[in-house]
Design a protein around this motif. Structure first.
Motif, PDB file in Angstrom:
ATOM      1  N   GLY A  51      44.764  42.378  49.069  1.00 37.95           N
ATOM      2  CA  GLY A  51      43.547  42.612  48.301  1.00 37.95           C
ATOM      3  C   GLY A  51      43.456  41.719  47.081  1.00 37.95           C
ATOM      4  O   GLY A  51      43.825  40.554  47.128  1.00 37.95           O
ATOM      5  N   SER A  52      42.983  42.248  45.982  1.00 41.10           N
ATOM      6  CA  SER A  52      42.657  41.405  44.831  1.00 41.10           C
ATOM      7  C   SER A  52      43.600  41.616  43.650  1.00 41.10           C
ATOM      8  O   SER A  52      43.346  41.137  42.559  1.00 41.10           O
ATOM      9  N   VAL A  53      44.700  42.349  43.835  1.00 36.34           N
ATOM     10  CA  VAL A  53      45.584  42.628  42.707  1.00 36.34           C
ATOM     11  C   VAL A  53      46.832  41.745  42.769  1.00 36.34           C
ATOM     12  O   VAL A  53      47.567  41.734  43.748  1.00 36.34           O
ATOM     13  N   ASP A  92      35.528  36.712  34.932  1.00 40.57           N
ATOM     14  CA  ASP A  92      36.393  37.523  35.790  1.00 40.57           C
ATOM     15  C   ASP A  92      35.584  38.097  36.957  1.00 40.57           C
ATOM     16  O   ASP A  92      35.172  39.245  36.956  1.00 40.57           O
ATOM     17  N   LYS A 141      30.676  40.832  46.635  1.00 34.44           N
ATOM     18  CA  LYS A 141      30.124  42.100  46.129  1.00 34.44           C
ATOM     19  C   LYS A 141      31.279  43.025  45.759  1.00 34.44           C
ATOM     20  O   LYS A 141      32.233  43.163  46.533  1.00 34.44           O
ATOM     21  N   SER A 142      31.176  43.669  44.604  1.00 32.44           N
ATOM     22  CA  SER A 142      32.312  44.474  44.129  1.00 32.44           C
ATOM     23  C   SER A 142      32.614  45.643  45.057  1.00 32.44           C
ATOM     24  O   SER A 142      33.760  46.080  45.141  1.00 32.44           O
ATOM     25  N   GLU A 143      31.613  46.133  45.793  1.00 32.01           N
ATOM     26  CA  GLU A 143      31.902  47.275  46.694  1.00 32.01           C
ATOM     27  C   GLU A 143      32.837  46.877  47.837  1.00 32.01           C
ATOM     28  O   GLU A 143      33.440  47.732  48.479  1.00 32.01           O
ATOM     29  N   TYR A 148      39.317  36.812  50.648  1.00 32.64           N
ATOM     30  CA  TYR A 148      39.632  38.181  50.239  1.00 32.64           C
ATOM     31  C   TYR A 148      40.283  38.809  51.462  1.00 32.64           C
ATOM     32  O   TYR A 148      39.633  38.899  52.523  1.00 32.64           O
ATOM     33  N   TYR A 153      35.637  45.030  47.454  1.00 36.73           N
ATOM     34  CA  TYR A 153      37.055  45.066  47.043  1.00 36.73           C
ATOM     35  C   TYR A 153      37.416  46.220  46.116  1.00 36.73           C
ATOM     36  O   TYR A 153      38.566  46.369  45.746  1.00 36.73           O
ATOM     37  N   SER A 154      36.439  47.062  45.701  1.00 38.73           N
ATOM     38  CA  SER A 154      36.817  48.164  44.793  1.00 38.73           C
ATOM     39  C   SER A 154      36.833  49.493  45.524  1.00 38.73           C
ATOM     40  O   SER A 154      36.541  49.572  46.692  1.00 38.73           O
ATOM     41  N   ARG A 201      41.923  36.008  32.351  1.00 38.01           N
ATOM     42  CA  ARG A 201      42.912  36.897  32.995  1.00 38.01           C
ATOM     43  C   ARG A 201      44.340  36.391  32.860  1.00 38.01           C
ATOM     44  O   ARG A 201      45.269  36.938  33.453  1.00 38.01           O
TER      45      ARG A 201
END
Ligand code: XMP
Ligand code: MG
Length: 180
Positions: free
Chosen positions: A74-76, A151, A175-177, A161, A179-180, A135
């Motif tokens: 993922g994105s972390v 960011d 779109k943030s949905e 991603y 990856y969140s 970041r």
């Protein structure tokens, strides 16, 4: 047309081409007459690198790849960087240019830079297509940067991603949905 998961286009094909040409011109001027080894960081840099390399005119320049892992998924990002695939070219007493898709926390590139210096490289510079300085966790700066961004999570033109979207010919904001 934008991919459904992409919210907004950040750089189209024409802008990418212009950005890559501008970076290549600076590299060509700086490295003329030097023993240049270009090291692409797998996998995200490959499309950028393929375009960049064809605009590099430094005689005798070599190409190599290195793969590091700091992302679990993922994105972390995690600060725990490992070399998954090392360079095979000899970098001792050579001028190394590391090519990366995006400089984020700096964990990956600070580790990679130290690693290549420890192998005896004369110099190690960093070329990144995108930079998210907001970041940063490690004090690493790029020598050549395409575009500084906020960011945002971006994909396309090699950037992924969870291994998706690398094939998009443009760079877009995910779109943030997704990856969140
Ligand atoms: P660090 O945090 O070590 O991370 O500087 C660099 C790596 O993180 C990935 N990364 C991204 N990948 N869109 C992506 O597709 C992004 O917005 C993004 N931000 C960081 C990337 O793999 C890079 O090599
Ligand atoms: Mg990457």
């Amino acid at each position: 047309m934008l991919h459904n998961d992409v919210f907004e286009e950040l750089m189209n094909e024409e802008e990418l081409n212009k950005t890559v040409s501008d970076i290549a011109a600076r590299i060509n001027a700086d490295y003329e007459g030097k023993e240049l080894v270009i090291v692409g960081i797998l996998k995200g840099s490959v499309i950028f690198l393929a375009d960049l390399l064809r605009k590099i005119t430094v005689d005798g320049c070599q190409l190599d790849f290195l793969q590091a892992s700091s992302y679990h998924s993922g994105s972390v990002s995690s600060g725990n960087v490992k070399i998954v695939k090392d360079v095979t070219c000899n970098v001792k007493e050579r001028d190394v240019l590391v090519v990366e898709d995006i400089l984020d926390t700096g964990n990956t590139l600070s580790f990679v830079k130290e690693h290549l210096l420890s192998k005896g490289a004369s110099s190690v510079k960093i070329c990144t297509l995108f930079d998210k300085p907001g970041r940063r966790k490690k004090p690493v700066t790029a020598d050549y940067t395409g575009k500084v961004i906020e960011d945002l999570f971006i994909v396309g033109y090699g950037l992924d991603y969870s291994e998706r979207y690398r094939n998009l010919p443009y760079v877009g904001v995910l779109k943030s949905e997704i990856y969140s």
